[in-house]
Scaffold this motif. Structure first.
Motif, PDB file in Angstrom:
ATOM      1  N   LEU A   6       0.791  -1.106   0.024  1.00  0.00           N
ATOM      2  CA  LEU A   6       0.011   0.043  -0.120  1.00  0.00           C
ATOM      3  C   LEU A   6       0.824   1.235   0.045  1.00  0.00           C
ATOM      4  CD1 LEU A   6      -2.541  -1.122   2.722  1.00  0.00           C
ATOM      5  CD2 LEU A   6      -2.566  -1.588   0.300  1.00  0.00           C
ATOM      6  N   SER A   7       1.016   1.972  -1.274  1.00  0.00           N
ATOM      7  CA  SER A   7       1.973   3.109  -1.346  1.00  0.00           C
ATOM      8  C   SER A   7       1.362   4.215  -0.967  1.00  0.00           C
ATOM      9  CB  SER A   7       2.591   3.169  -2.685  1.00  0.00           C
ATOM     10  OG  SER A   7       3.267   1.908  -3.171  1.00  0.00           O
ATOM     11  N   ILE A   8       1.837   5.194  -0.328  1.00  0.00           N
ATOM     12  CA  ILE A   8       1.274   6.394   0.014  1.00  0.00           C
ATOM     13  C   ILE A   8       1.799   7.367  -0.803  1.00  0.00           C
ATOM     14  CG2 ILE A   8       0.725   8.239   1.759  1.00  0.00           C
ATOM     15  CD1 ILE A   8       1.104   6.018   3.711  1.00  0.00           C
ATOM     16  N   TYR A   9       0.911   7.928  -1.816  1.00  0.00           N
ATOM     17  CA  TYR A   9       1.576   9.166  -2.709  1.00  0.00           C
ATOM     18  C   TYR A   9       1.361  10.624  -2.046  1.00  0.00           C
ATOM     19  CZ  TYR A   9       2.262   5.692  -6.352  1.00  0.00           C
ATOM     20  OH  TYR A   9       2.865   4.802  -7.302  1.00  0.00           O
ATOM     21  N   GLN A  10       2.446  11.232  -2.019  1.00  0.00           N
ATOM     22  CA  GLN A  10       2.334  12.657  -1.406  1.00  0.00           C
ATOM     23  C   GLN A  10       2.707  13.587  -2.429  1.00  0.00           C
ATOM     24  OE1 GLN A  10       4.453  12.268   2.258  1.00  0.00           O
ATOM     25  NE2 GLN A  10       5.207  14.440   2.246  1.00  0.00           N
ATOM     26  N   PRO A  11       1.987  14.844  -2.256  1.00  0.00           N
ATOM     27  CA  PRO A  11       2.392  16.036  -3.317  1.00  0.00           C
ATOM     28  C   PRO A  11       3.929  16.307  -2.993  1.00  0.00           C
ATOM     29  CG  PRO A  11       0.441  16.250  -2.454  1.00  0.00           C
ATOM     30  CD  PRO A  11       0.926  15.057  -1.685  1.00  0.00           C
ATOM     31  N   ASP A  12       4.567  16.579  -4.005  1.00  0.00           N
ATOM     32  CA  ASP A  12       6.193  16.971  -3.697  1.00  0.00           C
ATOM     33  C   ASP A  12       6.017  18.431  -2.778  1.00  0.00           C
ATOM     34  OD1 ASP A  12       7.531  15.216  -4.824  1.00  0.00           O
ATOM     35  OD2 ASP A  12       7.580  16.087  -6.870  1.00  0.00           O
ATOM     36  N   ASP A  13       5.203  19.218  -3.048  1.00  0.00           N
ATOM     37  CA  ASP A  13       5.275  20.681  -2.299  1.00  0.00           C
ATOM     38  C   ASP A  13       4.634  20.839  -1.223  1.00  0.00           C
ATOM     39  OD1 ASP A  13       2.844  20.618  -3.655  1.00  0.00           O
ATOM     40  OD2 ASP A  13       2.890  22.230  -4.776  1.00  0.00           O
ATOM     41  N   ALA A  44       6.469   1.852   6.614  1.00  0.00           N
ATOM     42  CA  ALA A  44       7.631   2.739   7.030  1.00  0.00           C
ATOM     43  C   ALA A  44       7.378   4.213   6.105  1.00  0.00           C
ATOM     44  CB  ALA A  44       9.186   2.401   6.255  1.00  0.00           C
ATOM     45  N   GLY A  45       7.711   5.250   6.794  1.00  0.00           N
ATOM     46  CA  GLY A  45       7.571   6.572   5.953  1.00  0.00           C
ATOM     47  C   GLY A  45       9.100   6.565   5.416  1.00  0.00           C
ATOM     48  N   LEU A  46       9.200   7.500   4.412  1.00  0.00           N
ATOM     49  CA  LEU A  46      10.436   7.503   3.492  1.00  0.00           C
ATOM     50  C   LEU A  46      10.808   9.093   3.640  1.00  0.00           C
ATOM     51  CD1 LEU A  46       9.316   5.755   0.244  1.00  0.00           C
ATOM     52  CD2 LEU A  46      10.742   4.935   2.171  1.00  0.00           C
ATOM     53  N   HIS A  47      12.136   9.375   3.524  1.00  0.00           N
ATOM     54  CA  HIS A  47      12.804  10.789   3.507  1.00  0.00           C
ATOM     55  C   HIS A  47      12.303  11.287   2.126  1.00  0.00           C
ATOM     56  CE1 HIS A  47      14.953  10.956   7.297  1.00  0.00           C
ATOM     57  NE2 HIS A  47      15.442   9.665   7.044  1.00  0.00           N
ATOM     58  N   ALA A  48      12.543  12.651   1.917  1.00  0.00           N
ATOM     59  CA  ALA A  48      12.286  13.278   0.662  1.00  0.00           C
ATOM     60  C   ALA A  48      12.789  12.948  -0.420  1.00  0.00           C
ATOM     61  CB  ALA A  48      12.440  14.849   0.950  1.00  0.00           C
ATOM     62  N   GLU A  74       4.548  14.232  -7.474  1.00  0.00           N
ATOM     63  CA  GLU A  74       4.168  13.525  -6.305  1.00  0.00           C
ATOM     64  C   GLU A  74       5.282  12.659  -6.128  1.00  0.00           C
ATOM     65  OE1 GLU A  74       0.092  12.245  -6.419  1.00  0.00           O
ATOM     66  OE2 GLU A  74       0.518  10.715  -7.649  1.00  0.00           O
ATOM     67  N   HIS A  75       5.485  11.899  -4.779  1.00  0.00           N
ATOM     68  CA  HIS A  75       6.368  10.811  -4.627  1.00  0.00           C
ATOM     69  C   HIS A  75       5.787  10.070  -3.664  1.00  0.00           C
ATOM     70  CE1 HIS A  75       7.141  14.009  -1.795  1.00  0.00           C
ATOM     71  NE2 HIS A  75       7.310  12.959  -0.915  1.00  0.00           N
ATOM     72  N   ILE A  76       6.397   8.777  -3.477  1.00  0.00           N
ATOM     73  CA  ILE A  76       5.966   7.978  -2.568  1.00  0.00           C
ATOM     74  C   ILE A  76       6.521   8.359  -1.056  1.00  0.00           C
ATOM     75  CG2 ILE A  76       6.042   5.278  -1.444  1.00  0.00           C
ATOM     76  CD1 ILE A  76       6.137   4.410  -4.538  1.00  0.00           C
ATOM     77  N   GLY A  77       5.558   8.688  -0.177  1.00  0.00           N
ATOM     78  CA  GLY A  77       6.116   9.390   1.071  1.00  0.00           C
ATOM     79  C   GLY A  77       6.042   8.323   1.944  1.00  0.00           C
ATOM     80  N   GLY A  78       5.447   7.031   1.907  1.00  0.00           N
ATOM     81  CA  GLY A  78       5.587   6.016   2.965  1.00  0.00           C
ATOM     82  C   GLY A  78       4.757   4.917   2.262  1.00  0.00           C
ATOM     83  N   PHE A  79       4.787   3.656   3.160  1.00  0.00           N
ATOM     84  CA  PHE A  79       4.214   2.362   2.663  1.00  0.00           C
ATOM     85  C   PHE A  79       3.928   1.663   3.761  1.00  0.00           C
ATOM     86  CE2 PHE A  79       8.792   1.797   2.643  1.00  0.00           C
ATOM     87  CZ  PHE A  79       8.811   0.434   3.062  1.00  0.00           C
ATOM     88  N   VAL A 101      -4.875   8.876   6.072  1.00  0.00           N
ATOM     89  CA  VAL A 101      -3.754   9.727   5.507  1.00  0.00           C
ATOM     90  C   VAL A 101      -4.283  10.727   4.773  1.00  0.00           C
ATOM     91  CG1 VAL A 101      -2.044   8.114   6.111  1.00  0.00           C
ATOM     92  CG2 VAL A 101      -2.720   8.413   3.836  1.00  0.00           C
ATOM     93  N   THR A 102      -5.753  10.975   4.205  1.00  0.00           N
ATOM     94  CA  THR A 102      -5.985  11.613   3.032  1.00  0.00           C
ATOM     95  C   THR A 102      -5.104  11.949   2.035  1.00  0.00           C
ATOM     96  OG1 THR A 102      -5.308  14.007   4.304  1.00  0.00           O
ATOM     97  CG2 THR A 102      -7.376  12.885   5.065  1.00  0.00           C
ATOM     98  N   LEU A 103      -4.412  10.957   1.618  1.00  0.00           N
ATOM     99  CA  LEU A 103      -3.637  11.063   0.402  1.00  0.00           C
ATOM    100  C   LEU A 103      -4.024   9.781  -0.444  1.00  0.00           C
ATOM    101  CD1 LEU A 103      -0.348  11.895   2.136  1.00  0.00           C
ATOM    102  CD2 LEU A 103      -1.559  13.474   0.807  1.00  0.00           C
ATOM    103  N   PRO A 104      -3.591   9.681  -1.791  1.00  0.00           N
ATOM    104  CA  PRO A 104      -3.860   8.659  -2.580  1.00  0.00           C
ATOM    105  C   PRO A 104      -3.123   7.395  -2.160  1.00  0.00           C
ATOM    106  CG  PRO A 104      -3.511  10.672  -3.915  1.00  0.00           C
ATOM    107  CD  PRO A 104      -3.131  10.958  -2.498  1.00  0.00           C
ATOM    108  N   ILE A 105      -3.631   6.280  -2.295  1.00  0.00           N
ATOM    109  CA  ILE A 105      -3.087   5.021  -1.863  1.00  0.00           C
ATOM    110  C   ILE A 105      -3.116   4.010  -3.204  1.00  0.00           C
ATOM    111  CG2 ILE A 105      -3.022   2.978  -0.547  1.00  0.00           C
ATOM    112  CD1 ILE A 105      -2.486   5.564   1.111  1.00  0.00           C
TER     113      ILE A 105
END
Length: 113
Positions: A6-13, A44-48, A74-79, A101-105
């Motif tokens: 389950l990948s969490i997509y997070q906007p870059d900005d 796990a969460g990921l660094h930028a 956007e990038h994968i911010g965690g999974f 998380v209110t982000l795309p999965i």
């Protein structure tokens, strides 16, 4: 049981949301529910993306490039990796994660082996 990513997509900005503490609390509650159900493998969460290093084979050499492989908005911010009986069950956990998380999965099965 299959495993799913389950990948969490997070906007870059993204600046952290004002309710980040509430989101993290709700996320830990969901993780506990997954553990109790026997679905949770790890998360796990990921660094930028700027902290990424890409290694690319080029003949006998391996090129090293700073930053993410692909540029995007956007990038994968965690999974989270889960166990689920089938895709429907994995999608239900993904829906619950998206609400928290209110982000795309993105839900994707892991290959066996």
């Amino acid at each position: 049981m299959k495993q799913y990513l389950l990948s969490i997509y997070q906007p870059d900005d993204t600046d952290p949301p004002d309710n980040l503490a509430e989101i993290m609390h709700d996320l830990e509650t969901l993780n506990d529910e997954m553990r109790t159900a026997g679905a949770w493998v790890f998360a796990a969460g990921l660094h930028a993306p700027s902290t990424a290093t890409v290694l690319r084979a080029a003949g006998s050499e391996v090129l090293v490039t700073d930053g993410p492989y692909a540029e995007g908005k956007e990038h994968i911010g965690g999974f989270t990796v889960i166990r689920a009986a089938d895709l429907d069950e994995a999608l239900e956990w993904g829906r619950r994660l998206a609400r928290v998380v209110t982000l795309p999965i993105e839900v994707r099965p892991l290959q066996d082996g």
